[in-house]
Design a protein around this motif. Structure first.
Motif, PDB file in Angstrom:
ATOM      1  N   VAL A  70       0.859  -1.222  -0.161  1.00 38.75           N
ATOM      2  CA  VAL A  70       0.521  -0.044  -0.012  1.00 38.75           C
ATOM      3  C   VAL A  70       1.079   1.124   0.127  1.00 38.75           C
ATOM      4  CG1 VAL A  70      -1.803   1.580   0.871  1.00 38.75           C
ATOM      5  CG2 VAL A  70      -1.607  -1.195   1.224  1.00 38.75           C
ATOM      6  N   VAL A  71       0.847   1.762  -1.278  1.00 37.46           N
ATOM      7  CA  VAL A  71       1.522   3.255  -1.307  1.00 37.46           C
ATOM      8  C   VAL A  71       0.720   4.210  -0.139  1.00 37.46           C
ATOM      9  CG1 VAL A  71       2.744   4.923  -2.249  1.00 37.46           C
ATOM     10  CG2 VAL A  71       2.384   2.759  -3.530  1.00 37.46           C
ATOM     11  N   THR A  72      -0.333   4.854  -0.699  1.00 36.02           N
ATOM     12  CA  THR A  72      -1.573   5.629   0.122  1.00 36.02           C
ATOM     13  C   THR A  72      -2.749   5.052   0.105  1.00 36.02           C
ATOM     14  OG1 THR A  72      -2.135   6.824  -2.235  1.00 36.02           O
ATOM     15  CG2 THR A  72      -0.064   7.451  -1.621  1.00 36.02           C
ATOM     16  N   ILE A  73      -3.334   5.522   1.002  1.00 34.61           N
ATOM     17  CA  ILE A  73      -4.631   5.882   1.369  1.00 34.61           C
ATOM     18  C   ILE A  73      -5.478   7.001   1.511  1.00 34.61           C
ATOM     19  CG2 ILE A  73      -6.645   4.506   2.387  1.00 34.61           C
ATOM     20  CD1 ILE A  73      -4.700   2.777   3.683  1.00 34.61           C
ATOM     21  N   GLY A 128     -18.259   2.316   6.557  1.00 35.24           N
ATOM     22  CA  GLY A 128     -18.991   2.830   6.046  1.00 35.24           C
ATOM     23  C   GLY A 128     -18.437   3.863   4.474  1.00 35.24           C
ATOM     24  N   LYS A 129     -17.156   3.900   4.940  1.00 35.89           N
ATOM     25  CA  LYS A 129     -16.814   5.580   3.720  1.00 35.89           C
ATOM     26  C   LYS A 129     -16.138   3.990   2.252  1.00 35.89           C
ATOM     27  CE  LYS A 129     -15.361   8.964   6.639  1.00 35.89           C
ATOM     28  NZ  LYS A 129     -14.743   9.795   6.963  1.00 35.89           N
ATOM     29  N   THR A 130     -15.817   4.703   1.348  1.00 39.68           N
ATOM     30  CA  THR A 130     -15.032   4.005   0.265  1.00 39.68           C
ATOM     31  C   THR A 130     -14.095   4.360   0.389  1.00 39.68           C
ATOM     32  OG1 THR A 130     -17.274   3.707  -0.907  1.00 39.68           O
ATOM     33  CG2 THR A 130     -14.606   3.397  -1.933  1.00 39.68           C
ATOM     34  N   LEU A 131     -12.992   4.265   0.656  1.00 41.05           N
ATOM     35  CA  LEU A 131     -10.902   4.939   0.155  1.00 41.05           C
ATOM     36  C   LEU A 131     -10.532   3.883  -0.801  1.00 41.05           C
ATOM     37  CD1 LEU A 131     -10.073   3.395   4.229  1.00 41.05           C
ATOM     38  CD2 LEU A 131     -11.141   5.817   3.601  1.00 41.05           C
ATOM     39  N   THR A 132      -9.509   5.321  -1.594  1.00 47.21           N
ATOM     40  CA  THR A 132      -8.738   4.568  -2.571  1.00 47.21           C
ATOM     41  C   THR A 132      -7.695   4.458  -2.083  1.00 47.21           C
ATOM     42  OG1 THR A 132     -10.124   6.553  -3.842  1.00 47.21           O
ATOM     43  CG2 THR A 132      -8.080   5.851  -4.894  1.00 47.21           C
ATOM     44  N   PHE A 133      -7.271   3.272  -2.795  1.00 49.20           N
ATOM     45  CA  PHE A 133      -5.787   2.576  -2.286  1.00 49.20           C
ATOM     46  C   PHE A 133      -4.841   3.089  -3.527  1.00 49.20           C
ATOM     47  CE2 PHE A 133      -8.116   1.366   0.903  1.00 49.20           C
ATOM     48  CZ  PHE A 133      -7.402   0.163   2.259  1.00 49.20           C
ATOM     49  N   VAL A 134      -4.113   3.414  -3.564  1.00 51.37           N
ATOM     50  CA  VAL A 134      -3.048   2.730  -4.608  1.00 51.37           C
ATOM     51  C   VAL A 134      -1.875   2.241  -3.845  1.00 51.37           C
ATOM     52  CG1 VAL A 134      -0.916   4.384  -5.540  1.00 51.37           C
ATOM     53  CG2 VAL A 134      -2.913   5.741  -5.188  1.00 51.37           C
ATOM     54  N   ILE A 135      -2.180   0.941  -4.311  1.00 52.54           N
ATOM     55  CA  ILE A 135      -1.117   0.329  -4.182  1.00 52.54           C
ATOM     56  C   ILE A 135      -0.028  -0.589  -5.291  1.00 52.54           C
ATOM     57  CG2 ILE A 135      -2.902  -1.545  -3.312  1.00 52.54           C
ATOM     58  CD1 ILE A 135      -2.887  -3.454  -5.545  1.00 52.54           C
ATOM     59  N   ASP A 136       1.262  -1.048  -5.069  1.00 55.14           N
ATOM     60  CA  ASP A 136       2.339  -1.934  -5.720  1.00 55.14           C
ATOM     61  C   ASP A 136       2.056  -2.759  -5.986  1.00 55.14           C
ATOM     62  OD1 ASP A 136       4.951  -2.669  -6.915  1.00 55.14           O
ATOM     63  OD2 ASP A 136       5.505  -0.606  -6.517  1.00 55.14           O
ATOM     64  N   ARG A 137       1.800  -3.412  -7.320  1.00 52.80           N
ATOM     65  CA  ARG A 137       1.994  -4.734  -7.567  1.00 52.80           C
ATOM     66  C   ARG A 137       3.228  -4.965  -8.319  1.00 52.80           C
ATOM     67  NH1 ARG A 137      -3.851  -7.045  -8.963  1.00 52.80           N
ATOM     68  NH2 ARG A 137      -4.129  -6.025  -6.420  1.00 52.80           N
ATOM     69  N   ASN A 138       3.636  -6.305  -8.098  1.00 53.72           N
ATOM     70  CA  ASN A 138       4.475  -5.893  -8.889  1.00 53.72           C
ATOM     71  C   ASN A 138       5.433  -5.021  -9.800  1.00 53.72           C
ATOM     72  OD1 ASN A 138       4.414  -8.904  -8.141  1.00 53.72           O
ATOM     73  ND2 ASN A 138       3.067  -9.102  -9.559  1.00 53.72           N
ATOM     74  N   GLY A 139       5.807  -4.434  -9.135  1.00 58.68           N
ATOM     75  CA  GLY A 139       6.240  -2.572  -9.957  1.00 58.68           C
ATOM     76  C   GLY A 139       5.332  -1.694 -10.118  1.00 58.68           C
ATOM     77  N   GLN A 140       3.760  -2.230 -10.583  1.00 57.10           N
ATOM     78  CA  GLN A 140       3.758  -1.624 -11.234  1.00 57.10           C
ATOM     79  C   GLN A 140       2.105  -1.012 -10.049  1.00 57.10           C
ATOM     80  OE1 GLN A 140       0.627  -3.531 -13.945  1.00 57.10           O
ATOM     81  NE2 GLN A 140      -0.784  -1.871 -14.266  1.00 57.10           N
ATOM     82  N   GLN A 141       2.002   0.384 -10.208  1.00 64.01           N
ATOM     83  CA  GLN A 141       0.944   1.471  -8.958  1.00 64.01           C
ATOM     84  C   GLN A 141      -0.557   1.153  -9.334  1.00 64.01           C
ATOM     85  OE1 GLN A 141       1.609   4.518  -7.976  1.00 64.01           O
ATOM     86  NE2 GLN A 141       4.004   4.207  -6.714  1.00 64.01           N
TER      87      GLN A 141
END
Length: 422
Positions: free
Chosen positions: A230-233, A253-266
């Protein structure tokens, strides 16, 4: 009115295995250190009450008893040694190849073979001098007694215990370690169980990664995978697992936007947070690492943390912050063990580790009848240079045992009241 979760065979087996293991390891600690000190251990028992299974190997009888609570190592000299020999008692004696008595036969003398000498017992000393004097065919004869001689009566053999094989015949340090080894073994067991958890299930880390994902949970529905970093929320950087937990738990109850790093791809992944009792959940677990070194560290640190937690709980009991009504006894512990068995092996192993530490700490309390109380008497003996009168010590332990039985009755009533009337 919830009932104990004993209906599952898995729960029953878990209860038997967990408590059998805790008691076995505790008594094994006593047994091994007593044997190392040269103390004659007459019996190694699991359970209390009548014997339902037994076998003998070497000097020790190993028994399984009817009531599945507790256990014991019966050491020579802890209780008064049997006084079954009487002056002018007719006995038979069997000699070994050196002429020492190796067996005393106390009954059924007419059925004994011809090589057994029969006579009237005049005098004997079976603790220090190891001698016996008999009148055989009108002649007074003295014999040395083998230090492992047996008293045979009604088909049962009981080995004599010379003073140097008795608990009281050993030095204070030897007796201290034989008693302390029981609780110590429980701490070792807890450490081993926690290391096993680390080796089998991995050691939780604080890395900002997604651990195992619960199928059907919010994270799985959103498309998060185990191993995603997880890079940012919501555009805010996160640097640890605890930061992820903090943000999610505060967003029910909220919707959070996760920016993740998966195998070098965000990737940008929106996650709808579940509202569970006003706490946000996305149904993922800690990331874990598999490493023997980390497993050992996890075992040591967690054993220490659990010990500190339980010590704090005991302290609150003695300060009055926690009352007897808040304590749980055997019934409550059995119930919880059955429930944890339903939640998976890792949870059950961790619970077993906590119980093992509890057993070790409880036995170290300086109360009569517990190992800690016996250690106190040994420390006093070392300080004053002579043992306390065994009759007085025995009375103190008896009163302590009666108090413990009363305490068990009280906490058992608490358990039953909570189970059937809560």
């Amino acid at each position: 009115m919830p009932l104990p979760n004993f209906d599952s065979l898995e729960s029953v087996i878990a209860i038997i295995v967990v408590f059998g293991m805790l008691v076995f390891v505790h008594e094994l600690g006593h047994f091994l250190l007593a044997k190392r000190a040269g103390i004659l251990c007459r019996e190694f028992a699991l359970g209390m009450g009548p014997k339902i299974f037994r076998f003998k190997r070497g000097e020790t009888e190993y028994t399984l008893r009817l009531l599945p609570i507790g256990g014991m190592v019966r050491m020579a000299g802890e209780d008064p040694e049997m006084d079954v020999l009487k002056t002018h008692m007719n006995v038979g004696v069997e000699l070994d190849h050196t002429g020492k008595i190796k067996r005393f036969f106390l009954d059924n003398l007419d059925a004994l073979p011809a090589n057994v000498l029969k006579g009237s017992l005049l005098d004997w000393e079976l603790e220090r001098k190891l001698q016996a004097t008999l009148e055989v065919a009108g002649e007074t004869r003295s014999f040395a007694v083998h230090p492992q001689a047996l008293l045979v009566s009604a088909g049962q053999e009981v080995q004599i215990a010379p003073h140097d094989r008795q608990f009281g015949g050993k030095t204070v340090p030897q007796r201290f370690w034989a008693i302390f080894a029981g609780p110590a073994a429980n701490f070792i067991l807890a450490f081993v169980l926690l290391v096993a958890i680390g080796l089998i299930y991995g050691v939780p880390t604080n890395a900002p990664k997604i651990g195992p994902v619960n199928p059907g949970g919010p994270a799985a529905i959103a498309g998060l995978h185990e191993g995603d970093r997880v890079v940012t929320i919501d555009a805010k950087p996160v640097a640890s697992w605890m930061e992820i937990v903090d943000v999610v738990s505060k967003s029910p109850g909220k919707t959070l936007t996760f920016v993740i790093d998966r195998n070098g791809q965000q990737l940008k992944v929106p996650v709808k947070v579940e509202n569970k009792d006003q706490v946000g959940k996305i149904m993922v677990y800690n990331p874990v690492v598999y490493s023997p070194g980390e497993a050992l560290r996890f075992g040591a640190v967690t054993t220490y943390d659990f010990t500190a937690m339980i010590v704090k709980g005991l302290a609150s009991l003695f300060t009055g912050a926690v009352g007897l009504k808040d304590l749980s006894g055997p019934v409550g512990i059995f119930k919880m063990t059955g429930e944890f068995a339903q939640q998976g092996m890792s949870i059950l192993l961790k619970w077993a580790a906590i119980l093992s530490i509890n057993l070790g700490l409880f036995n170290l309390l300086p109360l009569p009848a517990l190992d800690g109380g016996r250690l106190v008497f040994l420390i006093v003996e070392a300080l004053r240079g002579k043992p306390i009168d065994p009759h007085k010590e025995g009375m103190v332990h008896f009163l302590g045992f009666a108090f413990l039985m009363l305490l068990i009755l009280v906490v058992t009533w608490n358990d039953l009241h909570r189970i059937f009337f809560s």
